[in-house]
Design an enzyme around this catalytic site. Sequence first.
Site, PDB file in Angstrom:
ATOM      1  N   ASP A  95       3.739 -12.381 -10.502  1.00 31.06           N
ATOM      2  CA  ASP A  95       3.555 -13.820 -10.622  1.00 31.06           C
ATOM      3  C   ASP A  95       4.713 -14.585  -9.985  1.00 31.06           C
ATOM      4  OD1 ASP A  95       2.238 -16.201 -12.016  1.00 31.06           O
ATOM      5  OD2 ASP A  95       4.262 -16.291 -12.843  1.00 31.06           O
ATOM      6  N   GLU A 143       1.907 -12.914  -5.643  1.00 30.45           N
ATOM      7  CA  GLU A 143       1.419 -14.291  -5.610  1.00 30.45           C
ATOM      8  C   GLU A 143       2.485 -15.093  -4.863  1.00 30.45           C
ATOM      9  OE1 GLU A 143       0.306 -18.129  -8.385  1.00 30.45           O
ATOM     10  OE2 GLU A 143       1.868 -16.727  -8.980  1.00 30.45           O
TER      11      GLU A 143
END
Length: 644
Positions: A324, A377
């Site tokens: 993330d 990401e």
Amino acid sequence: MTETPKKSPKMSPTATASKDVVPHAPGELDLHLIGEGRHEELWTVLGAQVTDAGTSFRVWAPNALEVQVAGEWAGWDGSAHPMTKLDGSGVWHVHVDGVGVGAHYKYRLRGADGQWGDRADPLAQFAEKPPSSASIVWRSEHEWGDDAWLEARRGKKPVEEAMSVYEVHLASWRKHYSGELYSWDEIADALVPYVSDLGFTHVELMPVMQHPFGGSWGYHVTSYFAADSRFGDPDGLKRLIDRLHQAGVGVILDWVPGHFATDEWALARFDGTPLYEDPNPQRGWHKEWGSHIFNFGRNEVRNFLYANAVFWLEEYHADGLRVDGVASMLYLDYAREHGEWSPNKHGGRENLEAVQFLQEMNATVYKRVPGIVTIAEESTAWPGVTGPTSQGGLGFGFKWNMGWMHDSLDYVAKDPLYRSHHHGAMTFSLVYAYAENYVLPISHDEVVHGKGSLLRKMPGDRWKQLANLRAYLAYMWAHPGKQLLFMGCEFGQESEWAESRELDWWLLEHPEHAGVHAMVRDMNAAYSASGALWGRDSDPAGFAWIDANDAGRNVFSFVRKAPGHPDLVCVANFAGTPHEGYRLGLPSEGTWSEVLNTDAEVYHGSGVGNLGSITATAGDHLGQPAYADIVVPPLATVWFRRDA
């Protein structure tokens, strides 16, 4: 302490620790590796280690003046179990006889500031259900049954394999009528057959690490080595992953090494100093997310994080980690105004320590666990995100293609009448499609916070919205790159996602939504059976436009190729009308089967099609050596595969 004293699972525990003899303490090599930041199995040394006689408690708190174990078995009296600091390591240790699995505890520390405070164990593998926050002694008893899966995985190269990912937020995928969460086993009973039937190759679980606030969706973690106790004990998660593997479904876990929760009983100022967080407020505080940023310049902190990555891949048999917020880690000026950040030693805005960490993490996990994948990401133009670390890349297996996502969603949100003026938004992604190894993400971020559901992004009446949705998904699945789809999109979830309630499963009682669901199932089956769609995802030779410029009719056509697999041609029509007698260039003459038509009546479409196949005859058209005159359905995507 706020915990109510509980009955001890073992009676009359006794601490055994001294400066001369420290039974069950970490060895010299372990302590050396911890100090160097190179202990790849940190969870086997620190935390609560169950022994034949009791439990050995070990915690890294180099700046603490005193450390105790406060446990339920002693009425939360920490003075009963003072810990010994092992010389030069920053590690404190005590062995408590008679304490075993299930015992609740915290570390009580007198920090460098002289203040006493209770902290959860950073290496705990089990924790109390929120809002309680004690750690729990744990030792897994799960016996894995996925040997065949792991053996096959070792020989795989994910970039050359089929990958269609179903992203799941477990707390809102299914709930009991009372609103109570499903347990791990109840999730497995429902999720495994559901995903298997739909044909997704993988599930991606939004963070399953312990976090106190459910509304954070798991992205504000407090216990990095503990599975979320809201669903049960840690072996329940292992059973879920095991059952998915035995059903032929891979598991990717969301992982959050970029920032951590601010709760005072967790990692924040753990030993009275900014131990895990960067002490520089320009680097240690994430103002956009209201959380601490790890100190990537400290060996022990990087070690904590990459050992945690290894932990989930080895102990839980995860097949990959989706990392993330990578962009927030890479740039010193991320979400900061002028004057709120300072350049690195070279005068640039790159966070060199974070780059080093990401490279170390990727190099370590790929070395230790062949066949897994890491996914970034990352939303910027940082070069070499999926490049090898030996050449200065970050070493990820894949990167989310956020540019494709934004451009394609902007295009399909427009009325078909105006799409011809924005045709390039759909073709631009092929300019850079091979700059990295990409995943095409339609994630939870696209269907929350006022963005509306994927269905509601589509223009027109309900029939047109559903047709647009089906056409868009089939175009996405044929586009170079792997696919990720958030839960609910597979049946046309109407309302925006909210973590407080389950999906609108009642929509499947309506034939038009059941049609989307059936189309996704058939599309996944056709995708997995068509190696041309995934065998050369990272090779420009695997894609060729047939016609990228038919803006007047809102049509895109291209061919996908891979050695040893029949070619597959995709024709996507984003106009609201069918095109009769549409001359389609094809790579070879002969029979081409219509393996997917999103306008089929069984999907609640209008039923316009080509009777199952088309015949290509020799003759040049748009640079192709053959052609066929076909019918292109309205708001639909059609796949043709060359018959053997």
